[in-house]
Design a protein around this motif. Structure first.
Motif, PDB file in Angstrom:
ATOM      1  N   ALA A  38       0.842  -1.196   0.000  1.00 53.40           N
ATOM      2  CA  ALA A  38       0.000   0.000   0.000  1.00 53.40           C
ATOM      3  C   ALA A  38       0.866   1.230   0.000  1.00 53.40           C
ATOM      4  O   ALA A  38       2.001   1.220   0.456  1.00 53.40           O
ATOM      5  CB  ALA A  38      -0.897   0.000   1.228  1.00 53.40           C
ATOM      6  N   PRO A  39       0.330   2.354  -0.494  1.00 50.02           N
ATOM      7  CA  PRO A  39       1.142   3.574  -0.561  1.00 50.02           C
ATOM      8  C   PRO A  39       1.477   4.150   0.807  1.00 50.02           C
ATOM      9  O   PRO A  39       2.509   4.763   0.978  1.00 50.02           O
ATOM     10  CB  PRO A  39       0.275   4.530  -1.386  1.00 50.02           C
ATOM     11  N   SER A  40       0.591   4.001   1.768  1.00 53.92           N
ATOM     12  CA  SER A  40       0.870   4.550   3.103  1.00 53.92           C
ATOM     13  C   SER A  40       0.057   3.780   4.124  1.00 53.92           C
ATOM     14  O   SER A  40      -0.977   3.210   3.807  1.00 53.92           O
ATOM     15  CB  SER A  40       0.519   6.048   3.172  1.00 53.92           C
ATOM     16  N   ALA A  41       0.562   3.811   5.386  1.00 51.28           N
ATOM     17  CA  ALA A  41      -0.107   3.079   6.456  1.00 51.28           C
ATOM     18  C   ALA A  41      -1.447   3.713   6.782  1.00 51.28           C
ATOM     19  O   ALA A  41      -1.617   4.930   6.706  1.00 51.28           O
ATOM     20  CB  ALA A  41       0.781   3.059   7.700  1.00 51.28           C
ATOM     21  N   GLY A  42      -2.431   2.854   7.192  1.00 51.59           N
ATOM     22  CA  GLY A  42      -3.723   3.331   7.632  1.00 51.59           C
ATOM     23  C   GLY A  42      -4.715   3.552   6.517  1.00 51.59           C
ATOM     24  O   GLY A  42      -5.826   4.010   6.749  1.00 51.59           O
ATOM     25  N   THR A  43      -4.343   3.267   5.249  1.00 56.17           N
ATOM     26  CA  THR A  43      -5.268   3.438   4.129  1.00 56.17           C
ATOM     27  C   THR A  43      -5.433   2.120   3.397  1.00 56.17           C
ATOM     28  O   THR A  43      -4.537   1.270   3.398  1.00 56.17           O
ATOM     29  CB  THR A  43      -4.750   4.512   3.147  1.00 56.17           C
ATOM     30  N   PRO A  44      -6.580   1.924   2.739  1.00 54.08           N
ATOM     31  CA  PRO A  44      -6.782   0.673   2.019  1.00 54.08           C
ATOM     32  C   PRO A  44      -5.921   0.598   0.758  1.00 54.08           C
ATOM     33  O   PRO A  44      -5.692   1.598   0.090  1.00 54.08           O
ATOM     34  CB  PRO A  44      -8.264   0.706   1.662  1.00 54.08           C
ATOM     35  N   SER A  45      -5.436  -0.628   0.470  1.00 50.12           N
ATOM     36  CA  SER A  45      -4.720  -0.876  -0.782  1.00 50.12           C
ATOM     37  C   SER A  45      -5.687  -1.518  -1.774  1.00 50.12           C
ATOM     38  O   SER A  45      -6.733  -2.022  -1.389  1.00 50.12           O
ATOM     39  CB  SER A  45      -3.544  -1.822  -0.534  1.00 50.12           C
ATOM     40  N   PRO A  46      -5.339  -1.538  -3.024  1.00 53.25           N
ATOM     41  CA  PRO A  46      -6.203  -2.229  -3.998  1.00 53.25           C
ATOM     42  C   PRO A  46      -6.360  -3.694  -3.637  1.00 53.25           C
ATOM     43  O   PRO A  46      -5.503  -4.287  -2.999  1.00 53.25           O
ATOM     44  CB  PRO A  46      -5.447  -2.056  -5.322  1.00 53.25           C
ATOM     45  N   THR A  47      -7.462  -4.276  -4.073  1.00 49.24           N
ATOM     46  CA  THR A  47      -7.711  -5.685  -3.809  1.00 49.24           C
ATOM     47  C   THR A  47      -6.618  -6.527  -4.434  1.00 49.24           C
ATOM     48  O   THR A  47      -6.282  -6.346  -5.605  1.00 49.24           O
ATOM     49  CB  THR A  47      -9.064  -6.096  -4.387  1.00 49.24           C
ATOM     50  N   PRO A  48      -6.009  -7.454  -3.665  1.00 50.65           N
ATOM     51  CA  PRO A  48      -4.915  -8.266  -4.230  1.00 50.65           C
ATOM     52  C   PRO A  48      -5.431  -9.240  -5.281  1.00 50.65           C
ATOM     53  O   PRO A  48      -6.600  -9.582  -5.319  1.00 50.65           O
ATOM     54  CB  PRO A  48      -4.378  -8.989  -2.993  1.00 50.65           C
ATOM     55  N   ALA A  49      -4.534  -9.700  -6.097  1.00 53.02           N
ATOM     56  CA  ALA A  49      -4.900 -10.706  -7.095  1.00 53.02           C
ATOM     57  C   ALA A  49      -5.237 -12.007  -6.406  1.00 53.02           C
ATOM     58  O   ALA A  49      -4.708 -12.317  -5.341  1.00 53.02           O
ATOM     59  CB  ALA A  49      -3.733 -10.909  -8.068  1.00 53.02           C
ATOM     60  N   THR A  66      -1.608  -0.693   8.182  1.00 53.06           N
ATOM     61  CA  THR A  66      -1.574  -0.028   9.496  1.00 53.06           C
ATOM     62  C   THR A  66      -0.141   0.099   9.979  1.00 53.06           C
ATOM     63  O   THR A  66       0.793  -0.461   9.383  1.00 53.06           O
ATOM     64  CB  THR A  66      -2.358  -0.819  10.549  1.00 53.06           C
ATOM     65  N   ASP A  67       0.013   0.825  11.084  1.00 52.04           N
ATOM     66  CA  ASP A  67       1.318   0.923  11.745  1.00 52.04           C
ATOM     67  C   ASP A  67       1.569  -0.242  12.675  1.00 52.04           C
ATOM     68  O   ASP A  67       2.607  -0.310  13.321  1.00 52.04           O
ATOM     69  CB  ASP A  67       1.402   2.231  12.552  1.00 52.04           C
ATOM     70  N   GLY A  68       0.620  -1.135  12.801  1.00 51.26           N
ATOM     71  CA  GLY A  68       0.806  -2.304  13.643  1.00 51.26           C
ATOM     72  C   GLY A  68      -0.362  -2.534  14.586  1.00 51.26           C
ATOM     73  O   GLY A  68      -0.952  -1.592  15.120  1.00 51.26           O
ATOM     74  N   PHE A  69      -0.748  -3.801  14.759  1.00 46.87           N
ATOM     75  CA  PHE A  69      -1.803  -4.205  15.684  1.00 46.87           C
ATOM     76  C   PHE A  69      -1.584  -5.668  16.026  1.00 46.87           C
ATOM     77  O   PHE A  69      -0.807  -6.381  15.361  1.00 46.87           O
ATOM     78  CB  PHE A  69      -3.187  -3.975  15.074  1.00 46.87           C
ATOM     79  N   GLN A  70      -2.263  -6.141  17.063  1.00 43.20           N
ATOM     80  CA  GLN A  70      -2.143  -7.528  17.489  1.00 43.20           C
ATOM     81  C   GLN A  70      -3.500  -8.206  17.640  1.00 43.20           C
ATOM     82  O   GLN A  70      -3.584  -9.421  17.746  1.00 43.20           O
ATOM     83  CB  GLN A  70      -1.390  -7.637  18.825  1.00 43.20           C
ATOM     84  N   MET A  71      -4.570  -7.425  17.723  1.00 44.17           N
ATOM     85  CA  MET A  71      -5.905  -7.966  17.945  1.00 44.17           C
ATOM     86  C   MET A  71      -6.878  -7.200  17.062  1.00 44.17           C
ATOM     87  O   MET A  71      -6.669  -6.008  16.772  1.00 44.17           O
ATOM     88  CB  MET A  71      -6.291  -7.830  19.424  1.00 44.17           C
ATOM     89  N   LEU A  72      -7.948  -7.877  16.662  1.00 45.00           N
ATOM     90  CA  LEU A  72      -8.922  -7.191  15.819  1.00 45.00           C
ATOM     91  C   LEU A  72     -10.311  -7.782  16.026  1.00 45.00           C
ATOM     92  O   LEU A  72     -10.483  -8.851  16.609  1.00 45.00           O
ATOM     93  CB  LEU A  72      -8.525  -7.272  14.341  1.00 45.00           C
ATOM     94  N   GLY A  73     -11.284  -7.060  15.526  1.00 51.31           N
ATOM     95  CA  GLY A  73     -12.671  -7.483  15.533  1.00 51.31           C
ATOM     96  C   GLY A  73     -13.458  -6.595  14.601  1.00 51.31           C
ATOM     97  O   GLY A  73     -12.958  -5.577  14.106  1.00 51.31           O
ATOM     98  N   VAL A  74     -14.698  -6.966  14.336  1.00 49.25           N
ATOM     99  CA  VAL A  74     -15.574  -6.178  13.470  1.00 49.25           C
ATOM    100  C   VAL A  74     -16.829  -5.832  14.266  1.00 49.25           C
ATOM    101  O   VAL A  74     -17.388  -6.687  14.970  1.00 49.25           O
ATOM    102  CB  VAL A  74     -15.936  -6.952  12.194  1.00 49.25           C
ATOM    103  N   THR A  75     -17.277  -4.576  14.160  1.00 50.24           N
ATOM    104  CA  THR A  75     -18.454  -4.125  14.912  1.00 50.24           C
ATOM    105  C   THR A  75     -19.463  -3.481  13.976  1.00 50.24           C
ATOM    106  O   THR A  75     -19.143  -3.080  12.852  1.00 50.24           O
ATOM    107  CB  THR A  75     -18.053  -3.112  16.002  1.00 50.24           C
ATOM    108  N   TRP A  76     -20.697  -3.369  14.443  1.00 50.59           N
ATOM    109  CA  TRP A  76     -21.786  -2.744  13.710  1.00 50.59           C
ATOM    110  C   TRP A  76     -22.780  -2.162  14.712  1.00 50.59           C
ATOM    111  O   TRP A  76     -22.750  -2.492  15.907  1.00 50.59           O
ATOM    112  CB  TRP A  76     -22.467  -3.734  12.770  1.00 50.59           C
ATOM    113  N   PRO A  77     -23.689  -1.309  14.298  1.00 49.74           N
ATOM    114  CA  PRO A  77     -24.618  -0.679  15.244  1.00 49.74           C
ATOM    115  C   PRO A  77     -25.468  -1.711  15.975  1.00 49.74           C
ATOM    116  O   PRO A  77     -25.851  -2.744  15.408  1.00 49.74           O
ATOM    117  CB  PRO A  77     -25.476   0.226  14.359  1.00 49.74           C
ATOM    118  N   ASP A  78     -25.788  -1.404  17.215  1.00 48.54           N
ATOM    119  CA  ASP A  78     -26.576  -2.308  18.049  1.00 48.54           C
ATOM    120  C   ASP A  78     -27.940  -2.624  17.446  1.00 48.54           C
ATOM    121  O   ASP A  78     -28.485  -3.705  17.657  1.00 48.54           O
ATOM    122  CB  ASP A  78     -26.789  -1.681  19.437  1.00 48.54           C
TER     123      ASP A  78
END
Length: 863
Positions: A38-49, A66-78
């Protein structure tokens, strides 16, 4: 809740990445290639092949750098329903992409109406620990109506931080570097005697809560979970880091107050304090929607499709046993629980279900938690927990919180293990043991107290403490004790003795103070509108011919604002008070009371319940005693503010009384006003003949921070008296108003009390610095040749925090002493000996604020 925690940027920082704009449709057959940089951290890159298959119908995000992470999850409105949502992620580590990993839709939700529910912003998946990563892709597929909108990817960066070294170790622990690593050692459970070893929030680096969770009335059960993350952590430092990540995700991505779990246990059996306060209170967590309230959520760190280690099972059982034991629950028992329903719950609202006391998350929610192996371990965890609490009492209770005198109350309880039990009944105010019951059981306890003491007497009204204790019949171990308070109610009024006429022209004989009544040892307190008749003549050195006694009456441990009246037994009770008291204090008052029928005096308590103590300091007879003489003005013989300094507990000082300030050398007793000034705490002052044993007679009882006075008759020894202080330090004043002895000129005649004045009925309250005169010498029954009267003066409705009242003959100058010390919020009575002018008038002075004054004549001194 006030809590200091690790700053958020040190405990775990959450970055929210909106997904709606970076999702792309995936063909029915698709492969994903290695992503391009990706061109820079924190932004989406094009979809890989395409190189790896994705589920048909899924949508996949661009690569998020990103600049680095160790844990993740996905959230949505209650408010967006989720049906069969499948979420997968893959992450990049060291330029290599992981396989696609599933994110489980979260099966935890706050209970309705709790602060977590009020604060919660979003629903979401469980968090997943992925290790050090710098890029991520998300795949979403729903078999329901649609993929939720307003999706966010929560990326948690959990720094490695220095946390305090854990001092909590469970059995078999070893140390690896600076962190604790638990080996899988295990031993047979034995009864818990202290809290299990726990790594505290400060030690694992918890953040402060973002809001304060509610606390349930009591704990009713425990729920076993797993966090569903990887089990690859290799040290306690790694485990702590994962827990900090879970807390950050729960708080910042989901919006909860704190970590959802009450307790966490790692794969080696180390136990971590979870949600703040959970080790001592029934803090409501977020771990099983609809079943959070009153349950302890214990999560095993990792995924447990396989059976947890013996050490992990032991630690889960141990912490649950400790917390359930505090609520007197059987870990092997069952319970009825009414749920309000919740997200992913198996039960709708207001459903009542029967559950094991320790159950798995999957028992109440549509989830695999705590994993196949974790769920299969529950029977062993229950058995271990039960062994840890043996012996113990289960659900102890009383049959009633209040019982009438001569009634009975029953205590029942279940039992874990074989228990030798004892029920001990004590007076809750004095700690005096009243009765005991005992037995042995392996199933249940049933003990009845019949409201009698060990001598078979029915106890007096008041609060009693019932305490159930137990020990194992073999092998050692003690059960956690249980206590409850029962109010015994009812009045005590014995048959009235025959009255006798009061005698006059009496002379005084001093005695070393002798106790004629103490209701405390036998728990014979007086309830509301209760009377006790106290034998005073023919006992303890007081002859049967005594016609009046000088007595100090003390009210101890009153439960309500009340007054106590003393009068000759058999006579009509006067509408006066001798002692005024309230629940904040004990109070003593001196009185001279005519001896009534059967050689007794009567004492009456008006309200609540109180213990009474009565000490005789002398008696009056028709002859062979000494007469009394009133001093022209009160003589201050002791003032520690001027000489000697404040008295401390245990100090005893001797003062010379006879031969000074108009008191002749041959005086054998004096009437003195004793004042406690500015006491630092509870306690009392006792004035006794010099050199005599102190006993526990009080002349005046302290009232913390203010002044209290009491007039007493003090016998002398060699013309001297000893002043003793017990309890809080205080200054002490002793003012003598008259004396008994050779050369005395006046005899005493007791009277049925007659009211001399009452400013509530006439004249109104006395203001600050006011003086008012009353015709005390003209009261009915007081002869014209009387020179002084024994008057009980009561102050009521005071407005100043502290004030004092002084009484003296109206034609004299006001003396610089006090007869009554009092203040706002407490009615106060004190006996005075006051003379009058030629018109029979006595003056009374109020120093500060406004106060009403009531005066009752109890007798007089005449030639």
């Amino acid at each position: 809740m006030d809590e200091t925690g690790v700053p958020a940027d040190e405990a775990g920082e959450v970055t929210q990445v909106p997904l709606d704009d970076v999702l792309v449709e995936v063909p029915d057959v698709a492969e994903l290639a290695a992503p391009t940089p990706a061109p820079s951290a924190g932004t989406p890159s094009p979809t890989p092949a395409p190189t790896a298959a994705a589920a048909p119908g899924a949508v996949v995000s661009d690569v998020v750098e990103t600049d680095g992470f160790q844990m993740l999850g996905v959230t949505w409105p209650d408010d967006q329903p989720v049906e069969a949502l499948e979420v997968q992620v893959r992450t990049r580590q060291d330029e290599r992409w992981s396989d696609w990993q599933p994110l489980e839709v979260g099966d935890e939700a706050p209970d309705a109406g709790t602060p977590d529910a009020d604060e919660a912003r979003r629903s979401g998946t469980d968090p997943l620990w992925v290790g050090e990563s710098d890029a991520v892709q998300v795949s979403l597929r729903s078999t329901g109506d649609a993929v939720p909108s307003d999706l966010e990817l929560a990326l948690v960066d959990v720094p490695e931080v220095d946390t305090p070294a854990p001092d909590a170790q469970v059995r078999g622990a070893a140390t690896s570097g600076d962190v604790l690593v638990q080996q899988a050692a295990y031993s047979t459970p034995t009864a818990l005697t202290s809290q299990p070893a726990v790594i505290t929030r400060a030690q694992w680096g918890a953040r402060a809560q973002r809001c304060t969770p509610d606390v349930a009335t009591s704990l009713v059960g425990a729920v076993v979970h797993h966090t569903a993350g990887p089990n690859g952590y290799s040290s306690v430092a790694d485990a702590m880091r994962q827990i900090r990540g879970d807390q950050a995700y729960h708080m910042d991505a989901r919006g909860w107050c704190d970590l959802g779990y009450n307790v966490v246990v790692d794969k080696w059996g180390n136990t971590y304090e979870g949600r703040a306060g959970s080790l001592s209170k029934a803090v409501i967590g977020v771990h099983a929607g609809g079943f959070n309230t009153g349950t302890l959520g214990v999560a095993m760190l990792g995924s447990y499709e396989a059976t947890p280690s013996a050490a992990t099972r032991a630690s889960v059982a141990r912490i649950i046993a400790w917390r359930l034991q505090a609520s007197y629950l059987d870990p092997g028992g069952s319970m009825r629980y009414t749920t309000n329903g919740g997200e992913n719950s198996r039960f709708s609202g207001t459903t009542t279900v029967t559950l094991p006391r320790i159950f798995g998350h999957r028992d109440v929610s549509y989830t695999a938690c705590p994993g196949t192996g974790g769920y299969g371990a529950l029977p062993d965890i229950r058995n271990r927990a039960r062994a840890y609490v043996s012996p113990s009492f289960v659900s102890p209770s009383r049959s009633a919180s209040s019982v009438a005198r001569a009634g009975s109350v029953r205590v029942t309880a279940g039992a874990v293990g074989s228990v030798a039990w004892t029920l001990t009944v004590t007076d809750a105010r004095t700690g005096v043991r009243v009765a005991t019951r005992s037995g042995t059981t392996a199933s249940s306890v049933s003990a009845t107290w019949d409201t009698r003491n060990g001598s078979g007497q029915v106890v007096g009204a008041g609060p009693y403490r019932l305490t159930l204790t137990g020990r194992a019949t073999s092998g050692g171990g003690t059960a956690r004790s249980w206590s409850t308070t029962v109010q015994v109610t009812g009045s005590t009024n014995p048959a009235t003795v025959a009255s006798v006429p009061l005698a006059g022209d009496l002379q005084y004989v001093p005695v070393t103070p002798v106790r004629v009544l103490d209701t405390r040892p036998g728990a014979q307190s007086l309830g509301s509108r209760s009377r006790v008749d106290v034998k005073v003549a023919g006992v303890s050195g007081v002859p049967t011919g005594a016609r009046a006694v000088a007595v100090t009456v003390t009210a101890v441990h009153p439960t309500a604002t009340t007054y106590v009246t003393a009068w000759p037994a058999g006579a009509v009770r006067p509408a006066t008070s001798t002692v005024n008291v309230d629940p904040s204090r004990a109070a003593a008052a001196g009185a001279v009371v005519g001896v009534g029928g059967d050689g007794r005096i009567s004492l009456y308590n008006n309200a609540g319940s109180t213990h009474l103590v009565a000490d005789v300091t002398g008696y009056f007879v028709p002859s062979s005693g000494t007469r009394y003489s009133q001093l022209a003005s009160a003589a201050r013989l002791m003032d520690t503010r001027d000489v000697g300094g404040t008295m401390r507990s245990g100090q005893r000082r001797t003062i010379t009384v006879a031969g000074r300030s108009g008191i002749p050398a041959g005086a054998t007793a004096v009437i003195a006003n004793v004042t406690s000034v500015g006491a630092a705490g509870d306690g009392y002052v006792s004035v006794v003949p010099a050199g005599t044993a102190l006993g526990s007679t009080s002349s005046v009882n302290h009232l913390r921070g203010t002044d209290v006075s009491n007039r007493v008759v003090v016998p002398l020894s060699g013309g001297k008296a000893d002043v003793y202080l017990a309890g809080g330090a205080a200054d002490v004043l002793v003012d003598v108003v008259g004396w008994f002895g050779p050369g005395g000129t006046l005899t005493f005649t007791p009277m049925q009390p007659v009211r001399a004045f009452d400013t509530r009925a006439a004249g109104g309250a006395l203001g600050s610095g006011s003086v008012r005169s009353f015709a005390v010498g003209r009261v009915s029954g007081v002869p014209s040749d009387a020179q002084a009267a024994l008057v009980n003066v009561t102050a009521a409705g005071q407005t100043a925090r502290t004030t004092f009242v002084t009484a003296w003959p109206a034609d004299d100058a006001r003396p610089g002493t006090s007869d009554l010390n009092t203040g706002a919020g407490r009615d106060q009575a004190n006996v005075t000996v006051v003379g009058w002018d030629a018109q029979g008038r006595s003056s009374l002075f109020n120093n500060a604020g406004r106060t009403h004054l009531i005066g009752d004549v109890y007798g007089y001194f005449a030639p």
